[in-house]
Structures are given as C-alpha cells and as structure tokens.
Design a protein around this motif. Structure first.
Motif, short mmCIF file in Angstrom:
data_model
loop_
_atom_site.label_atom_id
_atom_site.label_comp_id
_atom_site.label_asym_id
_atom_site.label_seq_id
_atom_site.Cartn_x
_atom_site.Cartn_y
_atom_site.Cartn_z
N SER A 122 45.16 46.29 34.43
CA SER A 122 44.58 46.50 35.75
C SER A 122 43.21 45.82 35.80
O SER A 122 42.99 44.80 35.14
CB SER A 122 44.50 47.99 36.06
N THR A 123 42.28 46.37 36.53
CA THR A 123 40.99 45.72 36.75
C THR A 123 39.93 46.74 37.15
O THR A 123 40.25 47.78 37.75
CB THR A 123 41.11 44.67 37.87
N CYS A 124 38.68 46.43 36.85
CA CYS A 124 37.58 47.27 37.31
C CYS A 124 37.38 47.19 38.81
O CYS A 124 36.66 48.01 39.39
CB CYS A 124 36.29 46.86 36.59
N MET A 125 38.04 46.23 39.46
CA MET A 125 37.90 46.07 40.90
C MET A 125 38.50 47.23 41.69
O MET A 125 38.31 47.34 42.90
CB MET A 125 38.54 44.76 41.36
N VAL A 126 39.23 48.11 41.02
CA VAL A 126 39.80 49.27 41.72
C VAL A 126 38.72 50.33 41.97
O VAL A 126 38.91 51.22 42.80
CB VAL A 126 40.96 49.91 40.93
#
Length: 317
Positions: A120-124
C-alpha cells in the motif's frame, strides 16, 4: 521458496527481487511494463538464473492462472497504477487495475494457499500532527483516487485474512527513493531534483514547499517488505515503514542543490491531493520484525546522485 513479485520490474520491485534472489529463492516477476522497464532487471536476470520474467497483466485472469501454476509460497503484490495525477485524470483505469487487479491476485492466492504481501502507501493517511509521527492507527483520508484504490485494496486483502484465513500482510511504506526510480514527471521528488541539478536546470517546487515528507531509502524499504513477508507475526497486520524524520520540500531542494540559487516555486498541479505533513512512526515494524532503516537521508541522496551520474555517462549526456 517459490515467490511471485507482481510489478517486479518496477523501481521498488526490482530491489525486492534482488533481495529475494540473494536469499536463494526462486523468483518469478509478473509485470505488464506499463510503469516499469526490463532495463531495471536486466542485470539481475543475467546474474541470477533463479529469476524468471513473465510479461503479464494482473487484470487478465489467464495471465495469473498460467503463472500461479508454479505454486508460490509468497506473493509480493506491487503491481499498480501509482501516479496521483493520472488517477485524478483516469479514476476508472486506476480502480480497475489497483482494486480489481488486487482481487484477481487474491483469488489466485486463495486457491493456492499463497501468502499475499500487499504493497500500500502512506498516501492513504491524513496529515501528521505537529507532534509525533503517523502510526498504523492514524486516521485515513484518501485525497486522490490512487490513495482510495490502495485503501480499498487493503480492506479487500484483509477481508481474505478474516474470511478465509489467507495469510495477508498490508504494508504502508513512506516516500521511497533511490536508484532506478524514474526521474521524469512520474518519478519521485528526490530523483527529479537530482536529475535537474545534474542537467543544470531549476529545481521546481510545487506550492509553498512547506509540505514535509519522510523519505525512505529503497534498499531499506525492500528489506522491510521482504522480511515482513517471511514472518508469520505480520499476518493480518498493517505495518508502516519510514525513518521517523521528515523534511520540508524546500529544505530538501536546498540540500540537493547546495543552496537556493537554482530553486523556483510553481503552482501545484493537484493541491487538493497534497498531504501537508507526512512523518512515520515505525515502532510497530521494529516490534514485530526488528526492522529499522539503516541509510540516512544524506547517505541516500549521495547514493542516488552517484547512480544518476553513471546513468548520464551511459546515456552520453
């Protein structure tokens, strides 16, 4: 083990493949090359006969059915459309690839009892507060279709853990940079800044430059991802990876440029999707698998600049 890496010809993927090959596993790469290149893995394919590359698409069930005949122990799932602006322009394409593609991979993992490690990503996340970093329990606020698709993929993956007992791990690395990252408009800010510096072009900063990021060197990121996949302690968990140190984009540009003379500020192309402060709390990763980043930001920038200088020489620039 037999291990599949979807998106393994991409920037982070090739580093994960390298680590897995060094650990003496048999590795298959599935990549449609829409956001990557075989140039990233050419040297690896020559050095390690245990690596196989297959051009294929996670939205194509036949491609997945064929490759899963190899009976994988772990699937590291990185294949995704990752460009924020492209997701804003083409949300349907992003959703179909990042959500439906993830569903397809999960189905094949379930059929073969293959552990899935979902990238996933920290952008969530919503922005960090003034004090303390973002832990896994921090509020989410997907400000782009890309982030929303990633968050949907997380929930889908975890549902397979709870509903079917499938070993699933969800990873949220913070802003990863280093060798092999794209250095054009689709790349990361560090690679873009270094590229512009080497070409003697201005380092363009979107907006005020006060937005901050926690930058993670790619080898540290790859080690985190691989080790999370090896451990049974990570099953059913969501885990961050970062350095616990953030820097403003303005200060980053000064660090790379060696001053302010070659820096300019330009209007932001998607200000509505900009997260103002990203700072990681990575204590859970250390608690679960003993992982800590080893490369400082200054060291990582130097390693990346050296790599790009060599690329320039190869290209005759």
């Amino acid at each position: 083990m037999n291990i599949l890496v979807t998106g393994g010809a991409g920037f982070i993927g090739r580093w994960i493949v390298k680590r897995l090959a060094e650990d003496n596993h048999f590795v298959w790469i599935l990549d449609d090359l829409s956001n990557s290149s075989t140039k990233n893995i050419e040297a690896l394919l020559l050095k390690y006969p245990s690596i196989s590359f297959v051009k294929g698409d996670i939205t194509n069930s036949a491609d997945l059915e064929n490759i899963f005949k190899n009976k994988f122990d772990i699937c590291y799932h990185l294949a995704a459309f990752i460009n924020v602006q492209e997701s804003i322009d083409k949300p349907k394409v992003t959703f179909e690839n990042d959500v439906m593609g993830t569903f397809n991979v999960l189905e094949h993992c379930k059929l073969n009892n293959t552990k899935m490690v979902y990238m996933s990503t920290c952008m969530v996340y919503d922005a960090a507060g003034e004090i303390g970093g973002i832990s896994e329990g921090h509020s989410t606020c997907p400000a782009s279709p890309y982030a929303a698709s990633k968050l949907a993929g997380e929930q889908l993956a975890l549902s397979y853990y709870y509903a079917y007992g499938l070993p699933v791990t969800v990873l949220r690395p913070f802003n990863t940079y280093g060798p092999y990252q794209k250095r054009d408009s689709e790349g990361g800010v560090i690679s873009i800044f270094i590229n512009n510096k080497l070409k003697r072009e201005p380092l363009s900063i979107y907006g005020s430059g006060r937005q901050t990021r926690d930058f993670l060197y790619v080898k540290d990121c790859a080690d985190f991802v691989v080790e999370a996949g090896y451990s049974v302690k990570t099953n059913g968990k969501v885990i961050n990876a970062g350095t616990g140190f953030d820097i403003s984009i303005s200060e980053l540009a000064k660090l790379i440029a060696g001053g302010e003379d070659n820096i300019k500020y330009v209007p932001h192309i998607h200000p509505q999707s900009e997260i103002k402060k990203l700072l990681c709390d990575d204590s859970y990763a250390y608690e679960l698998i003993g992982w800590k980043p080893k490369v400082t930001l200054v060291e990582g920038i130097l390693k990346t600049e050296e790599f790009l200088k060599n690329q320039f020489l190869l290209e005759g620039v």
